[in-house]
Motif scaffolding. Sequence first.
Motif, PDB file in Angstrom:
ATOM      1  N   SER A 193       0.841  -1.190   0.000  1.00  0.00           N
ATOM      2  CA  SER A 193       0.000   0.000   0.000  1.00  0.00           C
ATOM      3  C   SER A 193       0.882   1.248   0.000  1.00  0.00           C
ATOM      4  CB  SER A 193      -0.922  -0.002   1.217  1.00  0.00           C
ATOM      5  OG  SER A 193      -0.157   0.006   2.406  1.00  0.00           O
ATOM      6  N   VAL A 194       0.376   2.269  -0.622  1.00  0.00           N
ATOM      7  CA  VAL A 194       1.088   3.539  -0.698  1.00  0.00           C
ATOM      8  C   VAL A 194       0.743   4.333   0.561  1.00  0.00           C
ATOM      9  CG1 VAL A 194       1.365   5.662  -2.013  1.00  0.00           C
ATOM     10  CG2 VAL A 194       0.975   3.501  -3.198  1.00  0.00           C
ATOM     11  N   PRO A 195       1.769   4.804   1.303  1.00  0.00           N
ATOM     12  CA  PRO A 195       1.476   5.583   2.510  1.00  0.00           C
ATOM     13  C   PRO A 195       0.636   6.813   2.183  1.00  0.00           C
ATOM     14  CG  PRO A 195       3.824   5.089   2.354  1.00  0.00           C
ATOM     15  CD  PRO A 195       3.194   4.665   1.063  1.00  0.00           C
ATOM     16  N   SER A 196      -0.319   7.120   3.058  1.00  0.00           N
ATOM     17  CA  SER A 196      -1.161   8.288   2.818  1.00  0.00           C
ATOM     18  C   SER A 196      -0.299   9.550   2.833  1.00  0.00           C
ATOM     19  CB  SER A 196      -2.267   8.377   3.872  1.00  0.00           C
ATOM     20  OG  SER A 196      -1.688   8.535   5.152  1.00  0.00           O
ATOM     21  N   GLY A 197      -0.645  10.473   1.991  1.00  0.00           N
ATOM     22  CA  GLY A 197       0.118  11.709   1.882  1.00  0.00           C
ATOM     23  C   GLY A 197       1.266  11.619   0.890  1.00  0.00           C
ATOM     24  N   SER A 198       1.512  10.423   0.304  1.00  0.00           N
ATOM     25  CA  SER A 198       2.582  10.266  -0.679  1.00  0.00           C
ATOM     26  C   SER A 198       2.132  10.815  -2.021  1.00  0.00           C
ATOM     27  CB  SER A 198       2.959   8.799  -0.848  1.00  0.00           C
ATOM     28  OG  SER A 198       3.471   8.290   0.345  1.00  0.00           O
ATOM     29  N   ASN A 199       3.050  11.415  -2.734  1.00  0.00           N
ATOM     30  CA  ASN A 199       2.761  11.920  -4.071  1.00  0.00           C
ATOM     31  C   ASN A 199       3.246  10.894  -5.092  1.00  0.00           C
ATOM     32  OD1 ASN A 199       1.682  14.322  -3.164  1.00  0.00           O
ATOM     33  ND2 ASN A 199       3.679  15.325  -3.087  1.00  0.00           N
ATOM     34  N   VAL A 200       2.391   9.940  -5.426  1.00  0.00           N
ATOM     35  CA  VAL A 200       2.737   8.902  -6.391  1.00  0.00           C
ATOM     36  C   VAL A 200       2.843   9.543  -7.763  1.00  0.00           C
ATOM     37  CG1 VAL A 200       1.994   6.749  -7.461  1.00  0.00           C
ATOM     38  CG2 VAL A 200       1.592   7.130  -5.020  1.00  0.00           C
ATOM     39  N   ILE A 201       3.981   9.357  -8.418  1.00  0.00           N
ATOM     40  CA  ILE A 201       4.144   9.928  -9.756  1.00  0.00           C
ATOM     41  C   ILE A 201       3.941   8.882 -10.854  1.00  0.00           C
ATOM     42  CG2 ILE A 201       5.578  11.846  -8.995  1.00  0.00           C
ATOM     43  CD1 ILE A 201       8.019  10.233  -9.952  1.00  0.00           C
ATOM     44  N   TYR A 202       3.992   7.606 -10.498  1.00  0.00           N
ATOM     45  CA  TYR A 202       3.698   6.541 -11.458  1.00  0.00           C
ATOM     46  C   TYR A 202       3.367   5.271 -10.686  1.00  0.00           C
ATOM     47  CZ  TYR A 202       4.127   2.864 -14.895  1.00  0.00           C
ATOM     48  OH  TYR A 202       3.872   1.786 -15.695  1.00  0.00           O
ATOM     49  N   GLN A 203       2.381   4.540 -11.164  1.00  0.00           N
ATOM     50  CA  GLN A 203       2.065   3.234 -10.608  1.00  0.00           C
ATOM     51  C   GLN A 203       1.715   2.329 -11.769  1.00  0.00           C
ATOM     52  OE1 GLN A 203      -0.732   3.205  -7.415  1.00  0.00           O
ATOM     53  NE2 GLN A 203      -0.666   0.989  -7.207  1.00  0.00           N
ATOM     54  N   ALA A 204       2.401   1.200 -11.867  1.00  0.00           N
ATOM     55  CA  ALA A 204       2.182   0.271 -12.971  1.00  0.00           C
ATOM     56  C   ALA A 204       0.778  -0.316 -12.903  1.00  0.00           C
ATOM     57  CB  ALA A 204       3.207  -0.846 -12.925  1.00  0.00           C
ATOM     58  N   ASN A 205       0.215  -0.511 -14.060  1.00  0.00           N
ATOM     59  CA  ASN A 205      -1.095  -1.125 -14.189  1.00  0.00           C
ATOM     60  C   ASN A 205      -0.995  -2.571 -13.691  1.00  0.00           C
ATOM     61  OD1 ASN A 205      -3.198  -2.740 -15.388  1.00  0.00           O
ATOM     62  ND2 ASN A 205      -3.624  -1.044 -16.776  1.00  0.00           N
ATOM     63  N   PRO A 206      -1.882  -2.997 -12.782  1.00  0.00           N
ATOM     64  CA  PRO A 206      -1.824  -4.366 -12.259  1.00  0.00           C
ATOM     65  C   PRO A 206      -1.919  -5.436 -13.347  1.00  0.00           C
ATOM     66  CG  PRO A 206      -3.295  -3.033 -10.909  1.00  0.00           C
ATOM     67  CD  PRO A 206      -2.918  -2.207 -12.102  1.00  0.00           C
ATOM     68  N   GLU A 207      -2.682  -5.195 -14.406  1.00  0.00           N
ATOM     69  CA  GLU A 207      -2.788  -6.171 -15.499  1.00  0.00           C
ATOM     70  C   GLU A 207      -1.451  -6.296 -16.246  1.00  0.00           C
ATOM     71  OE1 GLU A 207      -5.333  -8.260 -15.995  1.00  0.00           O
ATOM     72  OE2 GLU A 207      -6.103  -7.333 -14.159  1.00  0.00           O
ATOM     73  N   VAL A 208      -0.772  -5.166 -16.425  1.00  0.00           N
ATOM     74  CA  VAL A 208       0.543  -5.194 -17.070  1.00  0.00           C
ATOM     75  C   VAL A 208       1.525  -5.967 -16.195  1.00  0.00           C
ATOM     76  CG1 VAL A 208       2.512  -3.787 -17.814  1.00  0.00           C
ATOM     77  CG2 VAL A 208       0.178  -3.070 -18.370  1.00  0.00           C
ATOM     78  N   MET A 209       1.470  -5.770 -14.892  1.00  0.00           N
ATOM     79  CA  MET A 209       2.371  -6.469 -13.982  1.00  0.00           C
ATOM     80  C   MET A 209       2.114  -7.979 -14.002  1.00  0.00           C
ATOM     81  SD  MET A 209       4.414  -4.230 -13.145  1.00  0.00           S
ATOM     82  CE  MET A 209       5.381  -5.396 -12.230  1.00  0.00           C
ATOM     83  N   LYS A 210       0.847  -8.380 -14.148  1.00  0.00           N
ATOM     84  CA  LYS A 210       0.535  -9.808 -14.271  1.00  0.00           C
ATOM     85  C   LYS A 210       1.163 -10.372 -15.541  1.00  0.00           C
ATOM     86  CE  LYS A 210      -3.861  -9.991 -11.797  1.00  0.00           C
ATOM     87  NZ  LYS A 210      -5.312 -10.206 -11.923  1.00  0.00           N
ATOM     88  N   ALA A 211       1.075  -9.615 -16.634  1.00  0.00           N
ATOM     89  CA  ALA A 211       1.649 -10.059 -17.906  1.00  0.00           C
ATOM     90  C   ALA A 211       3.168 -10.160 -17.809  1.00  0.00           C
ATOM     91  CB  ALA A 211       1.243  -9.106 -19.029  1.00  0.00           C
ATOM     92  N   VAL A 212       3.814  -9.182 -17.171  1.00  0.00           N
ATOM     93  CA  VAL A 212       5.272  -9.207 -16.996  1.00  0.00           C
ATOM     94  C   VAL A 212       5.681 -10.404 -16.145  1.00  0.00           C
ATOM     95  CG1 VAL A 212       7.228  -7.992 -15.944  1.00  0.00           C
ATOM     96  CG2 VAL A 212       5.612  -6.738 -17.373  1.00  0.00           C
ATOM     97  N   ASP A 213       4.937 -10.656 -15.072  1.00  0.00           N
ATOM     98  CA  ASP A 213       5.227 -11.788 -14.195  1.00  0.00           C
ATOM     99  C   ASP A 213       5.108 -13.102 -14.960  1.00  0.00           C
ATOM    100  OD1 ASP A 213       5.814 -12.867 -11.548  1.00  0.00           O
ATOM    101  OD2 ASP A 213       3.741 -13.617 -11.593  1.00  0.00           O
ATOM    102  N   SER A 214       4.079 -13.219 -15.780  1.00  0.00           N
ATOM    103  CA  SER A 214       3.882 -14.427 -16.583  1.00  0.00           C
ATOM    104  C   SER A 214       5.017 -14.605 -17.584  1.00  0.00           C
ATOM    105  CB  SER A 214       2.546 -14.340 -17.313  1.00  0.00           C
ATOM    106  OG  SER A 214       2.392 -15.425 -18.187  1.00  0.00           O
ATOM    107  N   LEU A 215       5.431 -13.528 -18.210  1.00  0.00           N
ATOM    108  CA  LEU A 215       6.534 -13.561 -19.169  1.00  0.00           C
ATOM    109  C   LEU A 215       7.834 -13.998 -18.497  1.00  0.00           C
ATOM    110  CD1 LEU A 215       7.063 -12.720 -22.192  1.00  0.00           C
ATOM    111  CD2 LEU A 215       7.969 -10.609 -21.237  1.00  0.00           C
TER     112      LEU A 215
END
Length: 124
Positions: free
Chosen positions: A6-28
Motif C-alpha cells: 500500500s502507498v502511505p497516505s500523503g505520498s505523491n505517487v508519480i507513477y504506478q504500474a497497471n496491475p494487469e501489465v504487472m501480471k503479464a510481466v510476471d507471466s513472461l
Amino acid sequence: MPEQRSVPSGSNVIYQANPEVMKAVDSLQQQFAEVGQKHINKPVRVQTVRGEVYEGIITHVDKTHLYLNALPQNQSNRGFFPPAGPYPPFAPYPAYPGYPPYGSGSNVVLPLALFDLLVLTLLI
C-alpha cells in the motif's frame, strides 16, 4: 506475483504500474525462467526488446535473471569479471563446436533481466 504494497497516505505517487501489465510481466518472466532452466549449459542467442543480441551459454536462471557466459565478441564492461589467475580443472561440460571450452578465458557472465528478453534461440 509479488505482494501488493500500500502507498502511505500523503505520498505523491508519480507513477504506478497497471496491475494487469504487472501480471503479464510476471507471466513472461516465469515463461522465460522455465525455458532457460531447460537449456542450462547450452549455447544460445539472446535478443532483448531493445535489439541487443548476445551469444553464450546459459549458466544459471532465477526468478528475475538469465545468466549468460558470453562469447568473447560479446564481452563489454557489463557483467562480472572474475579475478585473473589459474582456474581449477573442473570443466564438467564439453565444449560445443565453435565455442571455447569452459575455463578458456570466456568468463564474462552477463545477468540479463528476464522482462527485457524478446527471443531465445538454441544454437545447436
